[in-house]
Motif scaffolding. Structure first.
Motif, PDB file in Angstrom:
ATOM      1  N   GLU A  65       0.838  -1.210   0.000  1.00 45.55           N
ATOM      2  CA  GLU A  65       0.000   0.000   0.000  1.00 45.55           C
ATOM      3  C   GLU A  65       0.877   1.265   0.000  1.00 45.55           C
ATOM      4  OE1 GLU A  65      -0.436  -2.634   1.916  1.00 45.55           O
ATOM      5  OE2 GLU A  65      -2.556  -3.028   2.323  1.00 45.55           O
ATOM      6  N   GLY A  68       2.389   1.692  -3.267  1.00 48.75           N
ATOM      7  CA  GLY A  68       1.310   2.112  -4.169  1.00 48.75           C
ATOM      8  C   GLY A  68       1.034   3.605  -4.058  1.00 48.75           C
ATOM      9  N   LYS A  72       1.540   6.468  -6.997  1.00 46.21           N
ATOM     10  CA  LYS A  72       0.521   7.474  -7.335  1.00 46.21           C
ATOM     11  C   LYS A  72       1.141   8.882  -7.311  1.00 46.21           C
ATOM     12  CE  LYS A  72      -3.240   8.373  -4.724  1.00 46.21           C
ATOM     13  NZ  LYS A  72      -4.256   7.865  -3.813  1.00 46.21           N
ATOM     14  N   THR A 109      -4.225  -9.957  -7.999  1.00 46.75           N
ATOM     15  CA  THR A 109      -5.058  -8.776  -8.278  1.00 46.75           C
ATOM     16  C   THR A 109      -5.018  -7.817  -7.091  1.00 46.75           C
ATOM     17  OG1 THR A 109      -6.480 -10.252  -9.522  1.00 46.75           O
ATOM     18  CG2 THR A 109      -7.361  -8.095  -9.078  1.00 46.75           C
ATOM     19  N   ARG A 110      -4.979  -8.376  -5.893  1.00 45.56           N
ATOM     20  CA  ARG A 110      -4.873  -7.528  -4.699  1.00 45.56           C
ATOM     21  C   ARG A 110      -3.546  -6.742  -4.703  1.00 45.56           C
ATOM     22  NH1 ARG A 110      -4.440 -10.386   1.076  1.00 45.56           N
ATOM     23  NH2 ARG A 110      -2.347 -10.665   0.251  1.00 45.56           N
ATOM     24  N   LYS A 113      -3.764  -3.884  -7.144  1.00 46.04           N
ATOM     25  CA  LYS A 113      -4.607  -2.802  -6.633  1.00 46.04           C
ATOM     26  C   LYS A 113      -3.848  -2.010  -5.559  1.00 46.04           C
ATOM     27  CE  LYS A 113      -9.294  -2.142  -5.145  1.00 46.04           C
ATOM     28  NZ  LYS A 113     -10.004  -2.538  -3.997  1.00 46.04           N
ATOM     29  N   ARG A 114      -3.235  -2.748  -4.640  1.00 42.65           N
ATOM     30  CA  ARG A 114      -2.510  -2.053  -3.572  1.00 42.65           C
ATOM     31  C   ARG A 114      -1.382  -1.193  -4.146  1.00 42.65           C
ATOM     32  NH1 ARG A 114      -1.048  -7.079   0.405  1.00 42.65           N
ATOM     33  NH2 ARG A 114      -2.873  -7.106   1.757  1.00 42.65           N
ATOM     34  N   ASN A 116      -1.179   0.154  -7.124  1.00 42.27           N
ATOM     35  CA  ASN A 116      -1.568   1.100  -8.178  1.00 42.27           C
ATOM     36  C   ASN A 116      -0.879   0.792  -9.498  1.00 42.27           C
ATOM     37  OD1 ASN A 116      -3.528   2.972  -7.272  1.00 42.27           O
ATOM     38  ND2 ASN A 116      -1.989   3.736  -5.820  1.00 42.27           N
ATOM     39  N   GLU A 118      -0.845  -1.669 -13.236  1.00 41.67           N
ATOM     40  CA  GLU A 118      -1.636  -2.518 -14.141  1.00 41.67           C
ATOM     41  C   GLU A 118      -0.920  -3.829 -14.418  1.00 41.67           C
ATOM     42  OE1 GLU A 118      -2.548  -0.061 -17.483  1.00 41.67           O
ATOM     43  OE2 GLU A 118      -3.802   1.216 -16.208  1.00 41.67           O
TER      44      GLU A 118
END
Ligand SMILES: NC(=O)c1ccc[n+]([C@@H]2O[C@H](COP(=O)([O-])OP(=O)(O)OC[C@H]3O[C@@H](n4cnc5c(N)ncnc54)[C@H](OP(=O)(O)O)[C@@H]3O)[C@@H](O)[C@H]2O)c1
Length: 348
Positions: A65, A68, A72, A109-110, A113-114, A116, A118
């Motif tokens: 996270e 991630g 961002k 997939t987690r 997502k964490r 950020n 693709e």
């Protein structure tokens, strides 16, 4: 001179010094003491200094996270995502015999997502217990996710040579194995390095600084009674298995002498030593602040010589190499190396 980047495949280059994320996780016992605003500031400085590859894991609580969030921020500032992330797929010991494709897809997939992201630049597969069947099938599920475009490259972590060979034989497109390899732990030299050279597999090494033990802070210090984090507890066991406290102090002094001659720190010598070893692509160095950025940059403007490496190997040859293959002691039921590990962190 050491190059700042290494070629892992014809289409993928990573940093020779990878920013390690474990030291930022709750499990490392520093949570609460870290200011994540400062950590993110350090991340920007690291990337600006050319260290843009990060290592983390699905089981390093909070770290995917955090990286991630950094991805961002970086994308907002620069307009592009210039961060490479190597994560791990470490299914819990308690579910190893129940995993199916959906489980693997859910965890991958987690991570995406964490983080950020693709696509994950590298996923390093870990398997806690070879006695539990399924490892090859699950590796195959990762290959399916790679074919779907979610993963760019596949590696392993903490595999031994025999099981790496099995994965390769089964068609797993193995790029790298992340393993402990350092002055204190030369287990990969028994057979893994030869395997890697024959199969074009690269070693991404942790432990190069033994969690901070290979630094001036410990020179001429008595053996500590307590240790401030789980990494030091782990590497203290390796010191005992390899050279003992007295031998370790002699090693620190030797590293310091070499560093003084080459104009760098004893920690730099320890990292350069491992970067010069065959099959080694990168050293992963734990990062939790801006404190060591400048020192670790020195690695690319200084170097040690072949005779320095020989001197270190001659010294180490008077001592033991820890028993067995990489991570074999750590897999031994009831053993002191295994007893300090947590093997069910993924679904907590
Ligand atoms: N696959 C696995 O099972 C596994 C296991 C362990 C680690 N890893 C990966 O490897 C990464 C590194 O972990 P590690 O165990 O190998 O730790 P390490 O890199 O050997 O030690 C990290 C510590 O060394 C100190 N340090 C860093 N640069 C320094 C420098 N230039 N001079 C002096 N000291 C310096 C810092 O301590 P201070 O912050 O206290 O100053 C830092 O926290 C982890 O973050 C993780 O990504 C993977």
């Amino acid at each position: 001179m050491i190059n700042q980047y290494t070629t892992l495949t014809s289409t993928y280059q990573a940093c020779r010094i990878i920013n390690g994320g474990w030291q930022l996780s709750e499990g490392h016992a520093l949570q609460g003491k870290l200011n994540f605003t400062d950590v993110l500031k350090a991340f920007h400085q690291l990337v600006d200094a050319g260290f843009n590859t990060f290592d983390c894991a699905d089981i390093y609580t909070g770290v995917e996270e955090l990286i991630g969030e950094f991805v961002k921020q970086r994308t907002q500032i620069t307009g592009k995502d210039d961060i490479q992330v190597h994560t791990k797929f470490v299914p819990d010991l308690s579910v190893l015999n129940q995993i199916d494709y959906n489980y693997v897809e859910r965890i991958i997939t987690r991570s995406l997502k964490r983080l950020n992201k693709e696509r994950l630049d590298l996923v390093q597969f870990h398997w806690w217990d070879y006695a539990i069947p399924g490892c090859i099938d699950i590796a195959g599920y990762l290959v399916r996710l790679q074919e779907k475009g979610l993963i760019a490259n596949l590696g392993t972590t903490n595999f031994d040579t025999k099981h790496l060979q099995q994965l390769v034989n089964a068609g797993y497109p193995l790029v790298s194995n992340q393993t402990q390899y350092s002055l204190l732990d030369r287990r990969p030299e028994k057979s893994m390095v030869d395997f890697c050279l024959k199969n074009n597999v690269k070693l991404l090494c942790y432990g190069a600084l033994a969690g901070g033990f290979l630094s001036e802070r410990w020179l001429n210090q008595p053996a500590p009674k307590t240790l401030e984090n789980r990494s030091l507890v782990k590497y203290r066991l390796i010191i005992d298995d390899a050279v003992g406290w007295q031998g370790y102090q002699l090693l620190l002094q030797l590293l310091k002498n070499i560093g003084d001659q080459r104009g760098c720190s004893l920690s730099n010598v320890a990292v350069l030593y491992i970067l010069h070893k065959k099959a080694v692509a990168s050293a992963i160095i734990g990062t939790r602040s801006e404190r060591h950025i400048h020192s670790n940059q020195t690695l690319f403007s200084t170097d040690i010589t072949k005779s320095d490496i020989q001197q270190l190997d001659d010294f180490l040859n008077h001592y033991s190499v820890p028993t067995g293959e990489p991570f074999e002691l750590e897999r031994q039921h009831g053993g002191k190396h295994r007893n300090i590990m947590k093997m069910n962190l993924n679904d907590e």
